[in-house]
Design an enzyme around this catalytic site. Structure first.
Site, PDB file in Angstrom:
ATOM      1  CG  HIS A 264      51.813 -50.982  79.812  1.00  0.00           C
ATOM      2  ND1 HIS A 264      51.101 -50.071  80.548  1.00  0.00           N
ATOM      3  CD2 HIS A 264      53.083 -50.944  80.325  1.00  0.00           C
ATOM      4  CE1 HIS A 264      51.889 -49.519  81.458  1.00  0.00           C
ATOM      5  NE2 HIS A 264      53.104 -50.023  81.336  1.00  0.00           N
ATOM      6  CG  HIS A 305      43.539 -50.446  84.476  1.00  0.00           C
ATOM      7  ND1 HIS A 305      44.224 -50.723  85.635  1.00  0.00           N
ATOM      8  CD2 HIS A 305      44.342 -49.647  83.739  1.00  0.00           C
ATOM      9  CE1 HIS A 305      45.388 -50.096  85.591  1.00  0.00           C
ATOM     10  NE2 HIS A 305      45.495 -49.450  84.454  1.00  0.00           N
ATOM     11  CG  ASP A 363      45.843 -46.132  76.789  1.00  0.00           C
ATOM     12  OD1 ASP A 363      46.490 -45.090  76.767  1.00  0.00           O
ATOM     13  OD2 ASP A 363      46.262 -47.194  77.264  1.00  0.00           O
TER      14      ASP A 363
HETATM   15  N1  CMC Z   1      37.445 -56.526  75.944  1.00  0.00           N
HETATM   16  C1  CMC Z   1      36.729 -57.663  76.143  1.00  0.00           C
HETATM   17  N2  CMC Z   1      36.864 -58.465  77.231  1.00  0.00           N
HETATM   18  C2  CMC Z   1      37.773 -58.098  78.146  1.00  0.00           C
HETATM   19  C3  CMC Z   1      38.552 -56.933  78.002  1.00  0.00           C
HETATM   20  C4  CMC Z   1      38.356 -56.139  76.860  1.00  0.00           C
HETATM   21  N3  CMC Z   1      39.068 -55.027  76.673  1.00  0.00           N
HETATM   22  N4  CMC Z   1      39.383 -56.823  79.063  1.00  0.00           N
HETATM   23  C5  CMC Z   1      39.133 -57.883  79.852  1.00  0.00           C
HETATM   24  N5  CMC Z   1      38.152 -58.654  79.305  1.00  0.00           N
HETATM   25  C6  CMC Z   1      37.541 -59.857  79.893  1.00  0.00           C
HETATM   26  C7  CMC Z   1      38.451 -61.072  79.782  1.00  0.00           C
HETATM   27  O1  CMC Z   1      38.240 -61.778  78.569  1.00  0.00           O
HETATM   28  C8  CMC Z   1      38.036 -61.858  80.986  1.00  0.00           C
HETATM   29  O2  CMC Z   1      36.796 -62.474  80.699  1.00  0.00           O
HETATM   30  P1  CMC Z   1      36.411 -63.915  81.366  1.00  0.00           P
HETATM   31  O3  CMC Z   1      36.336 -63.672  82.842  1.00  0.00           O
HETATM   32  O4  CMC Z   1      35.089 -64.277  80.762  1.00  0.00           O
HETATM   33  O5  CMC Z   1      37.522 -64.863  80.992  1.00  0.00           O
HETATM   34  C9  CMC Z   1      37.770 -60.778  82.050  1.00  0.00           C
HETATM   35  O6  CMC Z   1      37.390 -59.607  81.298  1.00  0.00           O
HETATM   36  C10 CMC Z   1      38.971 -60.445  82.935  1.00  0.00           C
HETATM   37  O7  CMC Z   1      40.072 -60.127  82.080  1.00  0.00           O
HETATM   38  P2  CMC Z   1      41.614 -60.364  82.424  1.00  0.00           P
HETATM   39  O8  CMC Z   1      42.351 -60.631  81.164  1.00  0.00           O
HETATM   40  O9  CMC Z   1      41.744 -61.362  83.530  1.00  0.00           O
HETATM   41  O10 CMC Z   1      42.029 -58.952  82.989  1.00  0.00           O
HETATM   42  P3  CMC Z   1      43.518 -58.436  83.187  1.00  0.00           P
HETATM   43  O11 CMC Z   1      43.535 -57.664  84.449  1.00  0.00           O
HETATM   44  O12 CMC Z   1      44.499 -59.552  83.087  1.00  0.00           O
HETATM   45  O13 CMC Z   1      43.739 -57.498  81.911  1.00  0.00           O
HETATM   46  C11 CMC Z   1      43.898 -55.585  80.526  1.00  0.00           C
HETATM   47  C12 CMC Z   1      43.726 -56.104  81.970  1.00  0.00           C
HETATM   48  C13 CMC Z   1      44.055 -54.069  80.571  1.00  0.00           C
HETATM   49  C14 CMC Z   1      45.189 -56.204  79.913  1.00  0.00           C
HETATM   50  C15 CMC Z   1      42.652 -55.996  79.698  1.00  0.00           C
HETATM   51  O14 CMC Z   1      41.482 -55.434  80.258  1.00  0.00           O
HETATM   52  C16 CMC Z   1      42.776 -55.571  78.229  1.00  0.00           C
HETATM   53  O15 CMC Z   1      43.378 -56.314  77.429  1.00  0.00           O
HETATM   54  N6  CMC Z   1      42.201 -54.372  77.844  1.00  0.00           N
HETATM   55  C17 CMC Z   1      42.361 -53.865  76.502  1.00  0.00           C
HETATM   56  C18 CMC Z   1      43.746 -53.231  76.359  1.00  0.00           C
HETATM   57  C19 CMC Z   1      43.824 -51.868  77.037  1.00  0.00           C
HETATM   58  O16 CMC Z   1      42.962 -51.020  76.858  1.00  0.00           O
HETATM   59  N7  CMC Z   1      44.934 -51.661  77.787  1.00  0.00           N
HETATM   60  C20 CMC Z   1      45.229 -50.373  78.412  1.00  0.00           C
HETATM   61  C21 CMC Z   1      45.175 -50.423  79.897  1.00  0.00           C
HETATM   62  S1  CMC Z   1      45.159 -48.747  80.576  1.00  0.00           S
HETATM   63  C22 CMC Z   1      46.723 -48.120  80.187  1.00  0.00           C
HETATM   64  C23 CMC Z   1      47.763 -48.611  81.110  1.00  0.00           C
HETATM   65  O17 CMC Z   1      47.727 -48.235  82.305  1.00  0.00           O
HETATM   66  O18 CMC Z   1      48.658 -49.348  80.645  1.00  0.00           O
END
Ligand code: CMC
Length: 427
Positions: A264, A305, A363
């Site tokens: 987050h 995201h 971010d």
């Molecule tokens: N780098 C590499 N792979 C990723 C990333 C990433 N940053 N984010 C998602 N994926 C992949 C993930 O491994 C999965 O792949 P697969 O389908 O092959 O298993 C797919 O994309 C879907 O990911 P998810 O985990 O189901 O997505 P989510 O909606 O649960 O997670 C997130 C969203 C923001 C936690 C994630 O994208 C992440 O960890 N990003 C990096 C951290 C980040 O930048 N966070 C700030 C968000 S913006 C600020 C805010 O509003 O808080």
């Protein structure tokens, strides 16, 4: 609300569930009465769950749209000020010039904190994480104002909202100065919100110290871009905590802890750490390969995201702001910026990121601006918290104004079935 319904068949029983429509966005199926029919819904991570009704903010993640009170975020970031956005979130409408002036004056008058607050900081080691200090500072605000607050009184709630928005920059700046062993600087009546924050953080304490207008504008824009984001993890935490009727400053402290995590608000800190670790454009491919490797927990920080499956609309504006600030400070040639720009291009073009709709988020760029301004990396998430506090407290006010129901999710139990206790000598 409509008279449409969905039919769910569970174990041969047909259950009619009302469907409600909002002004924008998907319809919601009202499952509240399911529990009386002997079943729950199951939605880990709340990906398909609308936890409440809200009028504050609307997001269309597929289109990359973010509206506060109906106004697009890019228009607000380019044409309004953070104080206007705070007013909008608390009142539902943009202020007139007189209303804005009165609002700003009221916030300014609330910015100071009691002298006792200095003692809070000295309890921490100088290198304590500033989010830990901020969490405690809200605990102290809860203690300071507890007996003055009436959660059922709209006037009292508004006062709390003004205090949260007004005092957070002061507390954040104090955290910075304590970490550097510097004396605290009090807010000034002649400076606006962003100017006061920068002066309380970096000022020399002189009564007429000037603040760079480009940096103050960039700071104000960062605050706008973080102001609210509907039911994200920290806001939902504030709502869940607040739903028990707890002290609102304590509910905000809970929000701060939720924001801290790298998935987050902590991502802005993690982005800079990652860029530093990459160090040079020649190392980018290794990190991209790691991000794609399912056996490697590494993720490209600042990408992806939960809601946006398109360019984060906040990131577009943040990117423009980053260019302006780096130009103003003569830092366009920073090696880290070159790494960031290259990474952004490669990630956007790479099919792994394109297929999963992983775009740079807010971010990714905010860290570059904050670092250029001189904010230490560990404080980045504090800036996010400072920006987000109007959203948190506006959601708390909205929730407290409606019929209040304690947030109490249920579960799918997968533990042992009932069994008899076995004496320790028989185990
Ligand atoms: N780098 C590499 N792979 C990723 C990333 C990433 N940053 N984010 C998602 N994926 C992949 C993930 O491994 C999965 O792949 P697969 O389908 O092959 O298993 C797919 O994309 C879907 O990911 P998810 O985990 O189901 O997505 P989510 O909606 O649960 O997670 C997130 C969203 C923001 C936690 C994630 O994208 C992440 O960890 N990003 C990096 C951290 C980040 O930048 N966070 C700030 C968000 S913006 C600020 C805010 O509003 O808080």
């Amino acid at each position: 609300m409509t008279d449409r319904s969905a039919t769910l068949t569970v174990n041969g029983n047909n259950i009619e569930l009302p469907i409600h429509s909002g002004n924008l966005g998907p319809d919601v199926v009202d499952v509240a009465k399911l529990t009386s029919q002997g079943c729950f819904t199951y939605d880990p991570g709340f990906v398909s769950t609308a936890a409440c009704e809200s009028k504050l903010t609307y997001i269309d993640g597929d289109q990359g749209i973010l509206l506060h009170g109906g106004y697009p975020i890019d228009q607000l970031a380019e044409q309004s000020s953070h104080m206007e956005v705070c007013y909008l979130l608390l009142n539902g409408e943009l202020p007139s010039a007189e209303q804005l002036a009165a609002f700003e004056a009221e916030i300014n008058a609330e910015m100071a904190v009691d002298d006792q607050f200095a003692n809070v900081y000295t309890a921490f080691p100088r290198d304590a994480h500033p989010m830990a200090i901020l969490t405690s500072a809200f605990g102290v605000l809860a203690a300071r104002y507890h007996s003055d607050i009436d959660n059922n009184d709209p006037v009292s709630r508004r006062k709390v909202a003004m205090q949260v928005i007004a005092k957070t920059p002061t507390l954040a700046a104090m955290g910075y100065r304590y970490s550097k062993g510097l004396d605290f600087i009090a807010p000034r009546a002649d400076l606006n919100y962003a100017e006061n924050f920068l002066n309380m953080t970096f000022g020399d304490g002189s009564p007429d110290a000037k603040v760079n207008p480009t940096l103050a504008k960039a700071m104000d824009r960062i605050f706008i871009l973080h102001a609210d984001h509907e039911q994200n993890a920290s806001t939902s935490t504030v709502r869940l905590s607040g739903s028990t009727g707890t002290n609102p400053f304590a509910a905000i402290a809970a929000g701060v802890t939720a924001l801290w995590g790298p998935s987050h608000g902590g991502a802005n800190e993690a982005v800079l750490e990652m860029l530093n670790e990459i160090g040079d454009v020649s190392n980018i491919d290794t990190f991209i390969d790691r991000a794609k490797d399912r056996d490697d927990p590494f993720r490209l920080m600042g990408f992806g995201h939960r809601v946006y499956k398109n360019f984060d609309p906040r990131a577009r504006v943040m990117k423009i702001s980053a260019d302006e600030v780096l130009k103003e400070l003569g830092k366009e040639g920073e090696p880290l910026l070159a790494v960031a720009k290259r990474l952004e291009r490669i990630a956007i073009e790479d099919s792994y990121f394109a297929d999963r709709k992983l775009y740079p988020n807010v971010d990714f760029y905010s860290g570059l601006i904050l670092q250029a301004i001189g904010i230490p990396t560990a404080m980045f998430t504090v800036i996010f918290a400072l920006g987000r506090c109007p959203g948190w407290i506006a959601h708390w006010c909205e929730m407290m104004a409606g019929p209040l129901k304690i947030g109490r999710p249920r579960q799918l139990y997968t533990g042992p079935v009932q069994r008899d206790y076995v004496n320790i000598d028989k185990r």
